[in-house]
Design a protein around this motif. Structure first.
Motif, PDB file in Angstrom:
ATOM      1  N   GLU A 144       0.815  -1.215   0.000  1.00 51.16           N
ATOM      2  CA  GLU A 144       0.000   0.000   0.000  1.00 51.16           C
ATOM      3  C   GLU A 144       0.850   1.268   0.000  1.00 51.16           C
ATOM      4  OE1 GLU A 144      -2.569  -0.473   3.331  1.00 51.16           O
ATOM      5  OE2 GLU A 144      -4.119  -1.530   2.175  1.00 51.16           O
ATOM      6  N   ASP A 145       2.014   1.214   0.631  1.00 47.86           N
ATOM      7  CA  ASP A 145       2.883   2.398   0.687  1.00 47.86           C
ATOM      8  C   ASP A 145       3.667   2.609  -0.610  1.00 47.86           C
ATOM      9  OD1 ASP A 145       2.039   2.819   3.275  1.00 47.86           O
ATOM     10  OD2 ASP A 145       3.746   1.776   4.175  1.00 47.86           O
ATOM     11  N   GLU A 146       3.747   1.586  -1.459  1.00 48.16           N
ATOM     12  CA  GLU A 146       4.552   1.671  -2.670  1.00 48.16           C
ATOM     13  C   GLU A 146       3.715   1.792  -3.942  1.00 48.16           C
ATOM     14  OE1 GLU A 146       7.357  -1.572  -2.822  1.00 48.16           O
ATOM     15  OE2 GLU A 146       7.488  -1.655  -0.636  1.00 48.16           O
ATOM     16  N   SER A 150      -4.992   1.847  -7.858  1.00 49.52           N
ATOM     17  CA  SER A 150      -5.151   1.446  -9.252  1.00 49.52           C
ATOM     18  C   SER A 150      -4.069   0.451  -9.664  1.00 49.52           C
ATOM     19  CB  SER A 150      -5.100   2.674 -10.165  1.00 49.52           C
ATOM     20  OG  SER A 150      -5.132   2.290 -11.526  1.00 49.52           O
ATOM     21  N   GLN A 151      -2.837   0.707  -9.253  1.00 48.30           N
ATOM     22  CA  GLN A 151      -1.742  -0.201  -9.590  1.00 48.30           C
ATOM     23  C   GLN A 151      -1.954  -1.572  -8.962  1.00 48.30           C
ATOM     24  OE1 GLN A 151       1.433   2.412  -8.158  1.00 48.30           O
ATOM     25  NE2 GLN A 151       2.281   2.474 -10.237  1.00 48.30           N
ATOM     26  N   ARG A 152      -2.395  -1.576  -7.707  1.00 43.97           N
ATOM     27  CA  ARG A 152      -2.647  -2.854  -7.038  1.00 43.97           C
ATOM     28  C   ARG A 152      -3.768  -3.627  -7.732  1.00 43.97           C
ATOM     29  NH1 ARG A 152      -2.437   0.512  -2.548  1.00 43.97           N
ATOM     30  NH2 ARG A 152      -4.641   0.124  -2.030  1.00 43.97           N
ATOM     31  N   ARG A 244      13.468 -13.849 -11.994  1.00 45.52           N
ATOM     32  CA  ARG A 244      13.874 -13.853 -10.589  1.00 45.52           C
ATOM     33  C   ARG A 244      13.380 -12.580  -9.910  1.00 45.52           C
ATOM     34  NH1 ARG A 244      20.069 -14.968  -9.949  1.00 45.52           N
ATOM     35  NH2 ARG A 244      20.223 -12.908 -10.937  1.00 45.52           N
ATOM     36  N   GLU A 245      12.886 -12.723  -8.698  1.00 40.71           N
ATOM     37  CA  GLU A 245      12.420 -11.546  -7.977  1.00 40.71           C
ATOM     38  C   GLU A 245      12.821 -11.609  -6.506  1.00 40.71           C
ATOM     39  OE1 GLU A 245       8.186 -11.114  -7.668  1.00 40.71           O
ATOM     40  OE2 GLU A 245       7.837 -13.277  -7.751  1.00 40.71           O
ATOM     41  N   THR A 246      13.069 -10.421  -5.968  1.00 42.77           N
ATOM     42  CA  THR A 246      13.310 -10.239  -4.551  1.00 42.77           C
ATOM     43  C   THR A 246      12.306  -9.205  -4.074  1.00 42.77           C
ATOM     44  OG1 THR A 246      14.875  -8.416  -4.828  1.00 42.77           O
ATOM     45  CG2 THR A 246      15.773 -10.652  -4.911  1.00 42.77           C
ATOM     46  N   GLY A 247      12.413  -8.806  -2.831  1.00 44.49           N
ATOM     47  CA  GLY A 247      11.493  -7.795  -2.331  1.00 44.49           C
ATOM     48  C   GLY A 247      11.709  -6.433  -2.953  1.00 44.49           C
TER      49      GLY A 247
END
Length: 294
Positions: A144-146, A150-152, A244-247
């Motif tokens: 929510e902070d990032e 709409s993006q979510r 590949r993904e990280t936080g």
């Protein structure tokens, strides 16, 4: 050239051949751009797969890079023609998704629609295409902070569409999905007991109908696939790609050495972890625990 290849696979084969030839020749992208009298951005976009190269541009480029074997040149030119075949606009290329999904994520979705096999490893949450709508929405609240609302919403919708496409291909036998998750994924009650129980029941259904093959990396096993990153390995034609993904971000990797190392590690750990039967038994016990908690 394998018969029936899609523009996606053909374009990938051309751009990998170009990049590898350039690296063998010890040339920079800028040197290629100068020689061909192109912009640097054009070379970068071709090698990244953002655009397809025309056969007329390809022939002199191959000569410059030292690729002169006639069958090889003919195959790559044929691939270039296929790569430029007009396709209907797919949903993930529409403006509302292009603006809200990373380039790597859109490339992953494109490859998911072509892959013959997909090997997924997750250290934190259920892989995206296997998430229920409620689980995906609960997971997205952590951003929510990032991300804007709409993006979510767009990202949740993208996961739904990915899920429909990938599971339809699995049901028809077009793709085999192998899923390996850390034990914490099957314990972390994202969304609360009711939402998480629904997600576990969905994983159980997918496993019992052979849509996926799932194995758990138990806490008791001292064998990590990676230290801090979840990833997907997708088999395409003659090779594999790695998402590949990280936080902090995500990336699409097509370097053969890197993908080969991840595949070797995945296969090694796959044979050491809890098998399908033990994993399903664990999932059932977790479902029972969640139902008791409601």
């Amino acid at each position: 050239m394998p018969e029936g290849d899609s523009p996606t696979v053909a374009r990938r084969r051309v751009r990998l051949a170009l990049r590898e030839a350039r690296e063998r020749a010890d040339l920079t992208q800028l040197q290629v751009a100068d020689e061909m009298e192109w912009s640097l951005s054009k070379v970068i976009r071709i090698e990244n797969g953002d655009v397809s190269i025309s056969p007329n541009d390809l022939r002199p480029l191959l000569a410059y890079l030292g690729i002169k074997d006639k069958p090889t040149v003919a195959a790559l030119v044929a691939d270039a023609r296929i790569a430029r075949t007009r396709q209907r606009q797919v949903w993930y290329q529409k403006p509302e998704f292009r603006e809200n999904l990373t380039d790597a994520t859109r490339k992953l979705i494109e490859y998911e629609n072509e892959a013959a096999q997909m090997r997924s490893y997750s250290v934190y949450y259920v892989p995206g295409p296997l998430q229920t709508p409620a689980y995906a929405a609960a997971l997205m609240t952590r951003f929510e902070d990032e991300l804007s609302e709409s993006q979510r919403e767009r990202r949740i919708e993208a996961r739904r569409l990915r899920r429909e496409s990938l599971l339809a291909r699995a049901a028809s036998g077009d793709v085999r999905i192998l899923v390996m998750v850390d034990e914490s994924v099957l314990r972390r009650t994202i969304g609360g007991p009711a939402v998480f129980a629904e997600q576990l029941r969905e994983l159980l259904r997918l496993a019992e109908t052979d849509a996926i093959t799932i194995r758990m990396v138990p806490f008791s096993l001292d064998a990590s696939v990676t230290n801090n990153a979840s990833f997907d390995l997708l088999t395409l034609g003659e090779g594999e790609v790695l998402y590949r993904e990280t936080g902090l971000g995500d990336e699409m990797i097509e370097d053969r050495d890197t993908t080969a190392k991840h595949r070797a590690r995945y296969d090694k750990v796959w044979h050491e972890v809890a098998d399908e039967a033990a994993t399903i038994t664990f999932v059932k016990s977790q479902i029972h625990s969640m139902e008791q908690a409601q």
